[in-house]
Design a protein around this motif. Structure first.
Motif, short mmCIF file in Angstrom:
data_model
loop_
_atom_site.label_atom_id
_atom_site.label_comp_id
_atom_site.label_asym_id
_atom_site.label_seq_id
_atom_site.Cartn_x
_atom_site.Cartn_y
_atom_site.Cartn_z
N PHE A 1 0.85 -1.19 0.00
CA PHE A 1 0.00 0.00 0.00
C PHE A 1 0.89 1.24 0.00
N LEU A 2 0.66 2.14 -0.96
CA LEU A 2 1.32 3.45 -0.93
C LEU A 2 0.41 4.39 -0.17
N GLU B 1 -0.30 11.50 3.82
CA GLU B 1 -0.97 11.92 5.06
C GLU B 1 -2.48 11.72 4.97
N THR B 2 -3.04 11.89 3.79
CA THR B 2 -4.52 11.91 3.74
C THR B 2 -5.10 10.74 2.92
N GLN B 3 -4.26 10.06 2.12
CA GLN B 3 -4.84 9.09 1.19
C GLN B 3 -4.02 7.81 1.10
N LEU C 1 10.31 0.36 2.07
CA LEU C 1 9.17 -0.55 2.26
C LEU C 1 9.13 -0.99 3.72
N LYS C 2 7.99 -0.83 4.36
CA LYS C 2 7.87 -1.20 5.77
C LYS C 2 6.89 -2.36 5.89
N ASN C 3 7.33 -3.43 6.57
CA ASN C 3 6.41 -4.56 6.81
C ASN C 3 5.40 -4.11 7.86
N ILE C 4 4.13 -4.12 7.52
CA ILE C 4 3.11 -3.64 8.47
C ILE C 4 2.15 -4.73 8.92
N ALA D 1 4.49 1.97 1.98
CA ALA D 1 5.56 2.92 1.66
C ALA D 1 4.95 4.29 1.45
N SER D 2 5.70 5.31 1.85
CA SER D 2 5.23 6.67 1.60
C SER D 2 6.22 7.42 0.70
#
Ligand SMILES: Nc1nc(SCCc2ccccc2)c2[nH]cnc2n1
Length: 158
Positions: A11-12, A15-17, A66-69, A90-91
């Motif tokens: 998922f990219l 802050e809002t989306q 990339l962060k494993n969430i 990831a942002s």
């Protein structure tokens, strides 16, 4: 008993989306979802996540961004496959999300996520994603629309 197959889901976010893609063919057809798919034998999970994101919406992300969430496991009544889905976010990324044969990308405000057009389990574990809590969930399906039972919990980092 179960044949475990590993998949990725990315998922990219900003802050809002959150960026979702409408699946245009194959598994999860016509559902909004993150970007992902199978992990091939010759690649790491992270490399597979990066590859699928590029293939499905032309966006490039670095390993370090990339962060494993989360970690999701899906079984389906009468089937011997266990879908072991590694969830990342990831942002920071490069490129503009672009429609491909596989996916039609679209940004959704967090308060407007189209759960009715997503997998039924998503509304159960998305709250953890939205609160940036590491999650683990197992879901046992009957068909592809009915969850027979599930468990979701927050994982405390080590
Ligand atoms: N959100 C979500 N995603 C998946 S599959 C994600 C991984 C995948 C697998 C195959 C092709 C592309 C992507 C699910 N399955 C059952 N519930 C579910 N929820």
């Amino acid at each position: 008993m179960y044949l475990r197959k590993i998949y990725t889901l990315v998922f990219l976010r900003n802050e809002t989306q959150i960026l979702l893609g409408l699946k245009k063919r194959g598994f999860g057809l016509n559902k909004w979802n993150g970007f992902g798919g199978k992990v091939e034998h010759n690649e790491s999970i992270i490399d597979a996540a990066i590859r699928e994101l590029r293939e499905e919406c032309c966006v490039d992300v670095n390993k370090s961004d990339l962060k494993n969430i989360g970690h999701l496991e899906f079984t389906f009544e009468g089937e011997s496959i266990l879908m072991d889905v590694r969830v990342f976010s990831a942002s920071v990324y490069e490129g503009v999300p672009t429609e491909t044969e596989e996916m039609a990308p679209k940004w959704f405000k967090y308060e407007e996520i189209p759960f009715d057009d997503m997998w039924p389990d998503d509304r159960i574990w998305f709250p953890y994603l939205l609160k940036n809590k590491l999650f683990y969930g197992i879901f046992h399906y009957k068909g592809y629309d009915t969850i027979l039972n599930y468990e979701v919990k927050e994982l405390k980092c080590m």
